[in-house]
Design an enzyme around this catalytic site. Sequence first.
Site, short mmCIF file in Angstrom:
data_model
loop_
_atom_site.label_atom_id
_atom_site.label_comp_id
_atom_site.label_asym_id
_atom_site.label_seq_id
_atom_site.Cartn_x
_atom_site.Cartn_y
_atom_site.Cartn_z
N PRO A 65 8.90 -5.30 0.89
CA PRO A 65 10.12 -4.56 0.51
C PRO A 65 10.17 -3.08 0.89
O PRO A 65 11.24 -2.57 1.24
CB PRO A 65 10.17 -4.72 -1.01
CG PRO A 65 9.36 -5.93 -1.31
CD PRO A 65 8.28 -5.96 -0.27
N LYS A 168 14.67 1.86 14.46
CA LYS A 168 15.40 1.04 13.49
C LYS A 168 16.38 1.88 12.66
O LYS A 168 17.56 1.54 12.53
CB LYS A 168 14.38 0.34 12.59
CG LYS A 168 14.91 -0.24 11.31
CD LYS A 168 15.41 -1.64 11.47
CE LYS A 168 16.07 -2.12 10.19
NZ LYS A 168 16.66 -3.40 10.29
N LYS A 243 19.57 1.20 1.78
CA LYS A 243 18.13 1.47 1.92
C LYS A 243 17.85 2.15 3.27
O LYS A 243 17.16 3.17 3.34
CB LYS A 243 17.35 0.15 1.84
CG LYS A 243 15.88 0.31 2.17
CD LYS A 243 15.15 -1.01 2.36
CE LYS A 243 13.77 -0.75 2.94
NZ LYS A 243 12.94 -1.93 3.08
P1 NAD Z 1 12.62 -10.09 -0.03
O1 NAD Z 1 12.65 -9.30 -1.29
O2 NAD Z 1 13.38 -11.35 0.07
O3 NAD Z 1 11.07 -10.44 0.34
C1 NAD Z 1 9.99 -9.59 0.09
C2 NAD Z 1 8.82 -10.47 -0.36
O4 NAD Z 1 7.67 -9.65 -0.54
C3 NAD Z 1 9.08 -11.19 -1.69
O5 NAD Z 1 8.85 -12.58 -1.55
C4 NAD Z 1 8.08 -10.53 -2.64
O6 NAD Z 1 7.59 -11.43 -3.64
C5 NAD Z 1 6.99 -10.13 -1.69
N1 NAD Z 1 6.12 -9.07 -2.20
C6 NAD Z 1 6.45 -7.94 -2.86
N2 NAD Z 1 5.34 -7.22 -3.13
C7 NAD Z 1 4.30 -7.91 -2.62
C8 NAD Z 1 2.89 -7.67 -2.55
N3 NAD Z 1 2.35 -6.58 -3.09
N4 NAD Z 1 2.13 -8.59 -1.94
C9 NAD Z 1 2.66 -9.70 -1.40
N5 NAD Z 1 3.99 -9.98 -1.41
C10 NAD Z 1 4.77 -9.09 -2.03
O7 NAD Z 1 13.04 -9.08 1.13
P2 NAD Z 1 13.52 -9.44 2.62
O8 NAD Z 1 15.00 -9.52 2.66
O9 NAD Z 1 12.69 -10.56 3.14
O10 NAD Z 1 13.13 -8.08 3.36
C11 NAD Z 1 11.79 -7.79 3.75
C12 NAD Z 1 11.80 -6.57 4.65
O11 NAD Z 1 12.62 -6.83 5.78
C13 NAD Z 1 12.37 -5.31 3.98
O12 NAD Z 1 11.59 -4.21 4.38
C14 NAD Z 1 13.78 -5.25 4.53
O13 NAD Z 1 14.29 -3.93 4.55
C15 NAD Z 1 13.58 -5.80 5.94
N6 NAD Z 1 14.80 -6.38 6.55
C16 NAD Z 1 15.56 -7.26 5.85
C17 NAD Z 1 16.69 -7.81 6.47
C18 NAD Z 1 17.56 -8.82 5.73
O14 NAD Z 1 18.65 -9.13 6.23
N7 NAD Z 1 17.14 -9.35 4.58
C19 NAD Z 1 17.03 -7.45 7.77
C20 NAD Z 1 16.21 -6.58 8.48
C21 NAD Z 1 15.09 -6.05 7.84
#
Ligand code: NAD
Length: 289
Positions: A65, A168, A243
């Site tokens: 995250p 990005k 964000k």
């Molecule tokens: P999400 O919240 O769905 O997934 C994050 C995962 O990380 C969760 O499953 C959580 O349990 C896990 N997590 C948190 N702390 C942890 C730890 N200490 N150890 C192990 N696992 C841990 O978020 P997402 O949408 O998958 O986004 C992830 C990243 O991708 C972010 O940085 C976001 O900005 C980026 N991103 C997301 C998108 C999108 O459309 N969702 C697009 C581009 C980039």
Amino acid sequence: MKIAFIGLGNMGGGMAANLVKAGHTVRAFDLSQDALARAKEAGCETFSTVPEAVQGAEAVVSMLPNGAIVKDVYASNVIGHAPHAATLIDCSTIDVATAKAVADAAHAEGYKMVDAPVSGGIAAANGGTLTFMVGGEIHAFDAAKPVLEAMGKAVIHAGDAGAGQTAKICNNMLLAITMIGTAEAMKMAEKLGLDQQKFYEISSQSSGYNWSLNAYTPLPGVGVDSPADNGYAGGFATPLMVKDLRLAMEAAETADAAVPLGSRAAALYEDFLGAGNDALDFSAIIKTY
Ligand code: NAD
């Protein structure tokens, strides 16, 4: 290859599944049991700690995250636990300064590391069509490339450590500006009595051409099919845009970069989020006009 994958959420879940499909052995870890169960179903081996997951890994991929979590996971559980020959690949969107600091810590222990944030949302993560913008030394980029290629359609070397994150946030600041500009122009055209589809037809082939208008038209029934046609569900959620804009504003301040339009766009998106629109795609900002 033996690849450890940390963070199997909305994005990471599909990315890890694509590594399995490409024939890699994926050793998965997430704090969430649900996420782990889904990863297991997709063919990953699952582990209850990061140090176990990274054992024997040739590459470590993370999709987490934020920067504080990335720093903590790498400092406490990856660096010194993964084999020193492993390539460390952080795909999370985080601040440039933290990306550089984590890479420095990894380099100090002899690891190759890249920051490799993505463009493309959950559908692209599931479909293996992400674009990766990669920061790191060229030998680290070369080592990370085959892993990233199994999850995306384009893998681009942006420059040294942190350059992926820089690309990005600058890209997404531009996206926010073009979306707001597109919304303003479309609604002004409407107020002046111009048919919306006519405006789309003309501007999308004129100098107003831009991705937000041409490929992501923010009005339902106008231009291309987009989240607007689905009640602004799916796509790129407003909290994620906010964000990225916060990260962009932080980076602009550090670099003493002038961002008058970026900061206005950031303020408009903060207001939009504050008004309770966290479930909507970022293109829904057109509703405020
Ligand atoms: P999400 O919240 O769905 O997934 C994050 C995962 O990380 C969760 O499953 C959580 O349990 C896990 N997590 C948190 N702390 C942890 C730890 N200490 N150890 C192990 N696992 C841990 O978020 P997402 O949408 O998958 O986004 C992830 C990243 O991708 C972010 O940085 C976001 O900005 C980026 N991103 C997301 C998108 C999108 O459309 N969702 C697009 C581009 C980039």
